[in-house]
Scaffold this motif. Sequence first.
Motif, PDB file in Angstrom:
ATOM      1  N   ALA A  98     -41.327   2.450  33.032  1.00  0.00           N
ATOM      2  CA  ALA A  98     -42.385   3.401  33.381  1.00  0.00           C
ATOM      3  C   ALA A  98     -42.448   4.558  32.391  1.00  0.00           C
ATOM      4  N   ASP A 201     -47.456   9.367  39.191  1.00  0.00           N
ATOM      5  CA  ASP A 201     -46.211   8.636  38.936  1.00  0.00           C
ATOM      6  C   ASP A 201     -45.584   8.327  40.297  1.00  0.00           C
ATOM      7  N   SER A 235     -37.667  -0.107  38.185  1.00  0.00           N
ATOM      8  CA  SER A 235     -36.346   0.493  37.956  1.00  0.00           C
ATOM      9  C   SER A 235     -35.707   0.983  39.243  1.00  0.00           C
ATOM     10  N   LYS A 236     -36.474   1.737  40.024  1.00  0.00           N
ATOM     11  CA  LYS A 236     -35.886   2.444  41.162  1.00  0.00           C
ATOM     12  C   LYS A 236     -35.876   1.585  42.426  1.00  0.00           C
TER      13      LYS A 236
HETATM   14  N1  PMP Z   1     -40.822   8.648  36.402  1.00  0.00           N
HETATM   15  C1  PMP Z   1     -39.862   9.304  37.049  1.00  0.00           C
HETATM   16  C2  PMP Z   1     -40.241  10.419  37.957  1.00  0.00           C
HETATM   17  C3  PMP Z   1     -38.510   8.968  36.857  1.00  0.00           C
HETATM   18  O1  PMP Z   1     -37.556   9.646  37.510  1.00  0.00           O
HETATM   19  C4  PMP Z   1     -38.180   7.920  35.982  1.00  0.00           C
HETATM   20  C5  PMP Z   1     -36.743   7.518  35.712  1.00  0.00           C
HETATM   21  N2  PMP Z   1     -35.824   8.524  35.767  1.00  0.00           N
HETATM   22  C6  PMP Z   1     -39.235   7.243  35.336  1.00  0.00           C
HETATM   23  C7  PMP Z   1     -40.528   7.622  35.576  1.00  0.00           C
HETATM   24  C8  PMP Z   1     -39.008   6.144  34.330  1.00  0.00           C
HETATM   25  O2  PMP Z   1     -38.433   5.004  34.814  1.00  0.00           O
HETATM   26  P1  PMP Z   1     -38.259   3.730  33.914  1.00  0.00           P
HETATM   27  O3  PMP Z   1     -38.643   4.048  32.534  1.00  0.00           O
HETATM   28  O4  PMP Z   1     -36.818   3.345  34.046  1.00  0.00           O
HETATM   29  O5  PMP Z   1     -39.163   2.704  34.491  1.00  0.00           O
END
Ligand code: PMP
Length: 779
Positions: A98, A201, A235-236
Amino acid sequence: MISEKANQIGESPTFKVAAKAKAMKAEGIDVVDLSLGEPDFPTPENVKAAGIKAIQENFTKYTESGGMPALKKVIAARIKEDYGLAYGPKEIIVSAGAKSTLFHVIQALVNEDEEVIIPAPFWVTYPHLVTLAKGKSVIVPTREENGFVLTAEELKAHISPATKALLLNSPSNPTGATYSRAQLEALADVLRKEDIYIITDDIYNKLVFDGFPYVSIVQLGEEIRKKTIIVNGVSKSYSMTGWRIGYACGPADVINGMDKIQSHTTSNPTSISQKATIEALSGPQFELSRMVAEFQRRRNYCLMKLQSAPRLSCFKSQGAFYLFPNVRAYYDMEFNGSPIRNSYGLAYYLLKEAQVALVPGDAFGADDHIRLSYATSMENLEKGMDRIVAALARLKPARKGKRVALSNAVTRVRKPVPVEAAVTEKVRDGLVEEVRAHLTPDTSFEWNANINGVVVQLRTNVPHLNDFWMENWYPAQLDADLEPHGILYAVDGIPGREPRAFYNTETKTGILVNCDTYGPLRGLALGLVADVSERLFGVHTVRGMAAEIGGQGLILVGPAGTRKTELFFELLRDPKFRFQSNDVVFVRYSGNAALADTVERKAYIPTNSVESLPRLAGLFDRSKCENVVVRKEDCANAECLRQDDCRLDRGSPFCYKASKDAQAMLDPAWLGGPSAFVKRSPLRWIFLLRNDAISPSAVQAPVEDALRILAAGEMPGMTRSAAAGPPPPFFNPHLLVRTEERLALQKSYFQRLLNSATVYLFNSGAAGAEKIKEIVGAS
Ligand code: PMP
């Protein structure tokens, strides 16, 4: 030299803290890491299996740059199920995480100088993404009492014709705050009337607690949806941080713009991860509910533990896996005499004294807070929370809570400025005409300095130069019908010119072009005054560091690399010595005695002198400074970096030894009043410094030898870098007029000096300040 933006951008603080914690663990220290922004659960088995299968089936080649059609279909289905909205393949893009999605949205939307509204506290990366697109972040602080949620009024107040987008994050990293439908409706009412994109987001949208009814702003009607880009990823919600998959859904033209950019940055996200993501988004979702229940239990536990820290308060988050306690009441408390000043200081204290890694709130735009992640085992949390509470209880109210506000001017020109010291009157006239055009009455300053009885007028359009000029010298009264002896122009903003200094001796005019740093101006002034004084008053300059002991003066003279500064301040640590000058004295002769005068009201002194005389730090705190380093990224001190011992990391707002470019205007009287500072001394000893492995520590030098060395400006046996140009005669770069006639005049002055003082050739490679003390009878 790296680019301005690479230089401007700070390293991600979460990665930095995690690296520190890892390094401590490697040393065998039992650190509890509560800094991590990733779930501690394994990637679900079915998802892993899909990835392995992709490898086995050789699905290991490029895919479509914006993501596989099959994955886009699954994403569309997920959004339909979660938000009730339909998106086609042209309205969806898949990226390498993301973070990468967000990078591409901002690149696709934002032109130079366009504004992106970012409510604070914000995820650390947002403003940097805007900077990389040459846009401007408009940070809008939200209020803790409003639940860290942006209000319609706050939004309205920050919209301008340059606003391009609003960046929302719900649930939020770092606060866990989650917008309710009513709160989003209030924002939507404002946004419907504006031509502004909304980037939402929603990466934590699945991690909400207590049955909170999650709504995304994109769901508030077609008008809003038309200008909204949803950002999400796996990811989360699926514990897939390392797989690197993120995605966006939004208007086709925006998605198309992102795809074009992405085709030149990352190309497609990893083929294997895309396959795994299809399984994650479309397969069974029960792991997710298990994870949410566990996060909620941990949040409740941490909140309960934090309540036992009496000065701390914490907002009850509705989602994500962070808490963002307010720790303001601990600032200006201290531990073993060191005050905690800000979130960096507190994070440093907790890391070193409690072995718990947390991220300073300042990184998220909220210095009164600290971020705690509970994406770690309950066992770790129990240990970590106990340690935090106990360590906070050990802090004592600070005895002297006074904060230091540094007076610091940051300048542009950091390289040495070339000097053309022998320009003709014609060239001088042309230059004066050119620079005068930039000295309008409302932007220029004029001030007369009295430097050794020579009146020098500065005309400048740089407020900082005027400021330091007035600080540096004694004022000169000028009667209306009297002309100054010399004039200096210091003019910035002249198109097409490099920083450069010019001097014309016939008219005693110095011209400094496009230089906003004080050193070159001071050098030009000293050179002009030397030029006038040699001729008119029989006074000459001696470049060196001068001190006095028992009514007699000594001066250390020599090239770079001879430990002049160290020796000088080592002498000054002995209260028998008084400071006279760290750079130059003017010498006149009275009978047989050579009298050395300091002509500066304040000493322009490199702040890294604190390395040789630590107590200077307290005096610099009260001085006007230039280019003191306030960000670790600007530190050029290899030694501190090597030792990983950084004051800025510990919460100090600035560091005096981080750069050679930092200077202070020190009032020498502050060194300890009249008993520590002298303006005139009979010059009794001259130490010509060298630094080699063979010469004896100190030998008295015959006048002829000393004169030869001085005239050459070079120490036999010491090499000089060719890049530094020809050596300045008499080790004095301030000397401007170097005609044969004038150098002969200098030589005759120095001959007189050498005959009235005792000259030593002193090898700082073989002896230190003790030896000097022995010679001058101070040991
Ligand atoms: N947006 C927010 C608010 C986040 O906390 C994070 C990861 N810390 C991300 C986006 C990006 O996540 P990723 O690139 O791992 O998909």
